[in-house]
Design an enzyme around this catalytic site. Structure first.
Site, short mmCIF file in Angstrom:
data_model
loop_
_atom_site.label_atom_id
_atom_site.label_comp_id
_atom_site.label_asym_id
_atom_site.label_seq_id
_atom_site.Cartn_x
_atom_site.Cartn_y
_atom_site.Cartn_z
N PRO A 56 0.85 -1.21 0.00
CA PRO A 56 0.00 0.00 0.00
C PRO A 56 0.87 1.24 0.00
CG PRO A 56 0.09 -0.97 2.19
CD PRO A 56 0.83 -1.91 1.29
N MET A 57 0.69 2.12 -0.98
CA MET A 57 1.48 3.34 -1.08
C MET A 57 0.60 4.51 -1.49
SD MET A 57 5.00 2.06 -2.95
CE MET A 57 4.15 1.07 -4.19
N VAL A 58 0.68 5.60 -0.77
CA VAL A 58 -0.08 6.81 -1.09
C VAL A 58 0.36 7.29 -2.47
CG1 VAL A 58 -0.56 9.19 -0.43
CG2 VAL A 58 -0.33 7.43 1.32
N CYS A 169 2.22 2.89 9.21
CA CYS A 169 2.70 4.13 8.61
C CYS A 169 3.20 5.07 9.70
CB CYS A 169 1.60 4.81 7.80
SG CYS A 169 2.14 6.34 7.00
N LYS A 214 -1.19 -4.65 8.90
CA LYS A 214 0.22 -4.39 8.57
C LYS A 214 0.82 -3.57 9.71
CE LYS A 214 3.15 -2.65 4.80
NZ LYS A 214 3.91 -1.57 5.47
N HIS A 242 6.46 -4.98 8.48
CA HIS A 242 7.45 -4.10 7.87
C HIS A 242 8.67 -4.15 8.78
CE1 HIS A 242 8.34 -0.04 5.73
NE2 HIS A 242 9.46 -0.69 6.03
N ASN A 276 7.87 -7.17 4.56
CA ASN A 276 7.99 -5.95 3.79
C ASN A 276 9.25 -5.21 4.25
OD1 ASN A 276 6.37 -2.74 3.83
ND2 ASN A 276 7.34 -3.72 2.09
N ALA A 300 7.44 -2.57 -2.36
CA ALA A 300 6.98 -1.18 -2.32
C ALA A 300 7.74 -0.31 -3.32
CB ALA A 300 7.10 -0.63 -0.90
#
Length: 488
Positions: A56-58, A169, A214, A242, A276, A300
């Site tokens: 998941p990445m903005v 995050c 996550k 992560h 991750n 990512a």
């Protein structure tokens, strides 16, 4: 989305799928055989074992990027973190031109702006392509409330294969709101558990999909292990770790010392574990998963730079950036992606030293972008770009942003002055009404005789009136004359 079996939902079509087997005991992935059976995968859910997935990445996780990753062999794709509050209250509709399902709302920044920028009267908060991604899409939610998490996830759950909670995050836009890595603190650990339990009970079971989370590493291995144990007891089907702590940034090397222990804890509860952090390709992901005993990997930044990293070396490996960019443009145009996001992704996919890089970054619409890339010779693509620019309002003169700000400032100033004038008038009207009421009450309480004959207190009488009263008392017949005599 049509119902499919777990076996079908865990695989991809031959044209876009890697050869990696998705069996828990696959030789290709070398995933260890779990000591206990995995928890059942819901009917519409997906099994994370043996999967190499898009993180998941903005901005880099919007629909065309996800389609690009799937095209080059990603087994599953995570959407960018979407905050629960932004989803609640959106309007869901299906775009008749693309077939995509869209959740829209008026941009918060422009909600009260008198002058709107073209094409931005309503923003797409989230967009799904039900035909090309729903059976491999995981919707990631940013939340700090079990109730809001359920309300937001319930909107998207019928059109995806899983809901993932972002608890990793470290950026302020997540943590300042008590979301992301803020959920990993001691005081919020139980809150994260309640969020997952609510999603499992009220969304996962209802829509027959899996719930996952996550996270990041905590300060000590003991703290991390304790948290993973708690989370695995909530009924989730997958956990992604992560391999960095909250203070660490992407430039710092990932820490994998705890990875094997985390994988063992997950397997003891029947939960799949993905890793991750510094995973650069499919082949590297498969190798690391086998080395550390986890079930798969999440890519990512490497995928952001070139999505063909999901292809194994046997499949040809990473493709030239021009091929990837051309494919990305096809996907972006097909789903009517916002040009600003498309341009950002192109800047990630292109080498900065290429002569076309600066031209693309300066382009204002799809046609200009195609021209800068040298793709305007493709007539079909050019015509599609012209049509999309017209739909997005990018083909005509556009108000410069500075002018738009000036217009909004002037309009807001005029509105403010009008509000002040209206307030003053309202206050004047209220004062006049009070005075009228007081006058009316004074008349109702006065005697019927002439007010000039009413007795007055000595302090309220003028010198002339006092002289007249004194003359009357002295016996003068001419009150006026007597008053003058007395006054003299």
């Amino acid at each position: 989305m049509s119902a499919t079996t777990n076996a079908n939902r865990g695989s991809s079509s031959p044209s876009t799928s890697p050869t990696l087997s998705h069996s828990p005991t696959s030789n290709a992935s070398s995933a260890p055989t779990p000591r206990v059976p995995y928890i059942p995968i819901p009917r519409r859910g997906v099994d994370y074992r043996g999967k190499i997935v898009l993180a998941p990445m903005v901005r880099s996780g919007e629909l065309p990027s996800r389609l690009l990753a799937l095209h080059y062999g990603a087994d599953l794709v995570w959407g960018p973190e979407t905050v629960d509050r932004s989803m609640i209250g959106t309007n869901q509709s299906t775009n008749p031109r693309t077939g995509c399902i869209e959740w829209k709302r008026c941009p918060t920044a422009h909600a009260h702006s008198p002058v709107k920028e073209d094409g931005e009267k309503e923003s797409v908060i989230f967009r799904i392509d039900p035909q090309r991604e729903s059976d491999r899409l995981i919707f990631q939610i940013g939340t700090n409330s079990p109730e809001r998490a359920v309300a937001a996830a319930d909107l998207v759950a019928p059109f995806c294969s899983g809901i993932d909670v972002n608890a990793g995050c470290p950026k302020p836009f997540s943590t300042d709101g008590g979301m992301g890595a803020a959920l990993l603190t001691t005081e919020n650990g139980d809150l994260l558990v309640r969020i997952l339990e609510a999603l499992v009970a009220e969304v996962g079971k209802k829509h027959e999909i899996g719930i996952s989370v996550k996270i990041r590493l905590l300060s000590t291995p003991e703290e991390t292990s304790t948290l993973v144990n708690k989370l695995c007891k909530t009924g989730i089907t997958g956990l992604t770790i992560h391999c960095r702590t909250r203070p660490m940034r992407p430039r710092e090397r990932a820490i994998r010392d705890q990875l094997r222990t985390i994988g063992e804890i997950c397997h003891a509860h029947g939960v799949a574990c993905l890793m991750n952090g510094d995973v650069a390709s499919r082949d590297e992901s498969v190798k690391l998963a086998a080395e550390y005993g986890v079930d798969g990997g999440m890519i990512a930044t490497a995928a952001e730079a070139n999505s063909s990293v999901f292809l194994s070396e046997e499949q040809g490996g990473k493709k030239p950036w021009r091929e990837v960019v051309t494919q990305y443009m096809l996907f972006a145009i097909s789903v009517e992606n916002k040009w600003g996001n498309t341009k950002f992704l192109l800047s990630q996919l292109m080498p900065g030293k290429d002569p076309a890089y600066l031209k693309v970054c300066q382009s204002k619409n799809y046609v200009a972008g195609l021209t800068a890339l040298g793709l305007d010779q493709n007539n079909d693509l050019l015509e599609a770009s012209k049509k999309l620019d017209s739909i997005l309002g990018l083909d005509g003169p556009k108000i410069p942003r500075t002018e738009l700000k000036k217009a909004n400032k002037a309009a807001n100033r005029a509105k403010h002055e009008a509000n002040i004038a209206a307030k003053k008038k309202r206050q004047a009207d209220e004062m006049a009404a009070r005075e009228a009421e007081q006058t009316k009450r004074g008349r109702m309480s006065s005697p019927t005789r002439d007010q000039s004959q009413e007795p007055q207190s000595s302090s309220a009488r003028s010198p002339l009136r006092k002289a007249e009263i004194a003359a009357e008392n002295a016996g003068f017949e001419g009150v006026g004359q007597g008053a003058l005599q007395v006054a003299v």
